[in-house]
Enzyme design. Structure first.
Site, mmCIF file in Angstrom:
data_model
loop_
_atom_site.group_PDB
_atom_site.id
_atom_site.type_symbol
_atom_site.label_atom_id
_atom_site.label_comp_id
_atom_site.label_asym_id
_atom_site.label_seq_id
_atom_site.Cartn_x
_atom_site.Cartn_y
_atom_site.Cartn_z
ATOM 1 N N ILE A 1 5.925 24.779 5.320
ATOM 2 C CA ILE A 1 5.515 25.391 6.575
ATOM 3 C C ILE A 1 4.483 26.481 6.380
ATOM 4 O O ILE A 1 4.588 27.245 5.343
ATOM 5 C CB ILE A 1 6.687 25.868 7.380
ATOM 6 C CG1 ILE A 1 6.291 26.334 8.931
ATOM 7 C CG2 ILE A 1 7.653 27.020 6.663
ATOM 8 C CD1 ILE A 1 7.497 26.563 9.854
ATOM 9 N N GLY B 1 9.283 34.299 15.828
ATOM 10 C CA GLY B 1 10.343 33.475 15.933
ATOM 11 C C GLY B 1 9.701 32.246 15.821
ATOM 12 O O GLY B 1 10.413 31.037 15.766
ATOM 13 N N TYR C 1 14.098 31.290 6.768
ATOM 14 C CA TYR C 1 15.053 30.261 6.240
ATOM 15 C C TYR C 1 16.443 30.266 6.403
ATOM 16 O O TYR C 1 17.211 29.469 6.675
ATOM 17 C CB TYR C 1 14.477 29.966 4.629
ATOM 18 C CG TYR C 1 12.955 29.498 4.505
ATOM 19 C CD1 TYR C 1 12.206 28.898 5.666
ATOM 20 C CD2 TYR C 1 12.343 29.846 3.381
ATOM 21 C CE1 TYR C 1 10.845 28.566 5.353
ATOM 22 C CE2 TYR C 1 11.012 29.641 3.315
ATOM 23 C CZ TYR C 1 10.471 29.003 4.359
ATOM 24 O OH TYR C 1 8.839 28.503 4.128
ATOM 25 N N LYS D 1 17.654 32.264 8.387
ATOM 26 C CA LYS D 1 18.229 32.073 9.795
ATOM 27 C C LYS D 1 18.305 30.390 10.245
ATOM 28 O O LYS D 1 19.225 30.161 11.152
ATOM 29 C CB LYS D 1 17.192 32.888 10.756
ATOM 30 C CG LYS D 1 17.493 34.203 10.886
ATOM 31 C CD LYS D 1 16.102 35.022 11.214
ATOM 32 C CE LYS D 1 16.141 34.868 12.821
ATOM 33 N NZ LYS D 1 15.067 35.681 13.752
HETATM 34 C C1 LIG Z 1 6.989 32.039 6.812
HETATM 35 C C2 LIG Z 1 6.657 31.971 8.091
HETATM 36 C C3 LIG Z 1 6.710 30.343 8.218
HETATM 37 C C4 LIG Z 1 7.727 32.350 8.755
HETATM 38 O O1 LIG Z 1 7.377 32.266 10.305
HETATM 39 P P1 LIG Z 1 7.579 33.577 11.365
HETATM 40 O O2 LIG Z 1 7.436 32.886 12.738
HETATM 41 O O3 LIG Z 1 6.470 34.596 10.937
HETATM 42 O O4 LIG Z 1 8.977 34.035 11.111
HETATM 43 P P2 LIG Z 1 10.168 34.313 12.243
HETATM 44 O O5 LIG Z 1 9.646 35.279 13.113
HETATM 45 O O6 LIG Z 1 10.721 33.157 12.706
HETATM 46 O O7 LIG Z 1 11.252 35.024 11.173
HETATM 47 C C5 LIG Z 1 10.916 35.976 10.408
HETATM 48 C C6 LIG Z 1 12.192 36.993 10.052
HETATM 49 O O8 LIG Z 1 11.770 37.907 8.912
HETATM 50 C C7 LIG Z 1 11.951 39.181 9.083
HETATM 51 N N1 LIG Z 1 11.005 39.949 8.239
HETATM 52 C C8 LIG Z 1 9.617 39.965 8.528
HETATM 53 N N2 LIG Z 1 9.228 40.729 7.362
HETATM 54 C C9 LIG Z 1 10.177 40.813 6.729
HETATM 55 C C10 LIG Z 1 10.622 41.346 5.144
HETATM 56 N N3 LIG Z 1 9.254 42.155 4.966
HETATM 57 N N4 LIG Z 1 11.501 41.430 4.888
HETATM 58 C C11 LIG Z 1 12.871 40.991 5.352
HETATM 59 N N5 LIG Z 1 12.880 40.585 6.729
HETATM 60 C C12 LIG Z 1 11.477 40.389 7.209
HETATM 61 C C13 LIG Z 1 11.686 39.049 10.781
HETATM 62 O O9 LIG Z 1 12.049 40.496 11.277
HETATM 63 C C14 LIG Z 1 12.341 37.944 11.337
HETATM 64 O O10 LIG Z 1 13.722 38.150 11.323
HETATM 65 P P3 LIG Z 1 14.310 38.543 12.846
HETATM 66 O O11 LIG Z 1 13.834 37.656 13.752
HETATM 67 O O12 LIG Z 1 15.589 38.700 12.419
HETATM 68 O O13 LIG Z 1 13.790 39.886 13.015
HETATM 69 C C15 LIG Z 1 5.411 32.518 8.354
HETATM 70 O O14 LIG Z 1 5.513 34.018 8.433
HETATM 71 C C16 LIG Z 1 4.275 32.000 7.569
HETATM 72 O O15 LIG Z 1 3.639 30.857 7.776
HETATM 73 N N6 LIG Z 1 3.551 32.720 6.582
HETATM 74 C C17 LIG Z 1 2.637 32.720 5.867
HETATM 75 C C18 LIG Z 1 2.764 31.270 4.915
HETATM 76 C C19 LIG Z 1 4.109 31.226 4.282
HETATM 77 O O16 LIG Z 1 4.773 32.228 3.818
HETATM 78 N N7 LIG Z 1 4.643 30.074 4.319
HETATM 79 C C20 LIG Z 1 6.017 29.880 3.716
HETATM 80 C C21 LIG Z 1 5.968 29.310 2.416
HETATM 81 S S1 LIG Z 1 7.378 29.142 1.418
#
Ligand SMILES: CC(C)(COP(=O)(O)OP(=O)(O)OC[C@H]1O[C@@H](n2cnc3c(N)ncnc32)[C@H](O)[C@@H]1OP(=O)(O)O)[C@@H](O)C(=O)NCCC(=O)NCCS
Length: 189
Positions: free
Chosen positions: A95, A106, A143, A145
């Protein structure tokens, strides 16, 4: 661009991808803040290359979806199931949300739950696995979650800025996943 509501959540829905979005994907995949978390940081993703990647993914056994924000109707990223093996009912998950305004709201967690629901309850998969780099704390939290569990790591396999990082492996079984969307669709009759 025309998108189609294949799997619908509260914040986003998953649509079949459109090759016409290749330029948008290429822009995001050249952004190192995004691609440092993916396997493409070391590659030059030209428009032509992205078209080839998307065409190849749509032709082979992969299932790839655009992630569309319901409110703005905009494409914000994509997610996929690939290396699908129907004999042993397993696949891998990937993703990315390319539009950084949508991080931490989220969307990633919801999109992952939607594609897993599809993988477990339409494709009848049993095990879905992913790989994530150890520094990608946001992804790991998301992941967890969703219900993924860490099953192991390969140490010091990624070297950036003279620092070594691990690849972490996580998986989830069909029996550990609770369907929301497909369950609702099937209860409607
Ligand atoms: C990874 C990704 C898909 C996650 O999607 P997202 O919509 O940003 O994530 P969500 O908001 O659903 O959840 C993120 C959670 O991590 C938490 N979080 C954010 N930064 C954090 C950190 N540095 N340490 C710990 N938790 C963290 C958030 O608070 C959230 O948790 P919560 O809802 O309990 O507060 C997105 O950020 C993304 O595409 N990033 C760039 C590409 C990538 O990393 N892809 C995955 C490759 S394996």
């Amino acid at each position: 661009m025309k998108y189609f509501k294949k799997l619908i959540g509260e914040k986003c829905y998953l649509s079949p991808i459109s090759i016409e979005d290749a330029e948008q994907y290429a822009e995001w995949l050249n952004d190192l803040e995004v691609s440092k978390n993916l396997l493409v940081a070391h590659q030059q993703i030209t428009l032509q290359k992205e078209i080839e990647i998307l065409t190849e993914m749509s032709k082979n056994q992969s299932q790839i979806f655009g992630i569309i924000d319901i409110k703005s109707k905009k494409l914000i990223g994509n997610c996929s199931l690939f290396k699908i093996n129907h004999r042993n009912r397993k696949a891998e998950f990937g993703i990315f949300i390319g539009d950084k305004k949508f991080w931490n709201k989220g969307y990633g967690t919801e999109a992952a739950k939607l594609i897993l629901d599809y993988g477990f309850n339409i494709l009848n998969l049993n095990n879905i696995m992913l790989e994530v780099f150890s520094y990608n704390k946001r992804a790991i939290k998301s992941y967890e979650k969703v219900g993924f569990k860490t099953i192991g790591k390969r140490r010091e396999t990624l070297i950036i800025g003279n620092k070594k990082y691990d690849e972490i492996y996580m998986d989830i079984l069909a029996s550990e996943f609770e369907s929301v969307y497909i369950k609702k669709i099937m209860e409607e009759d």
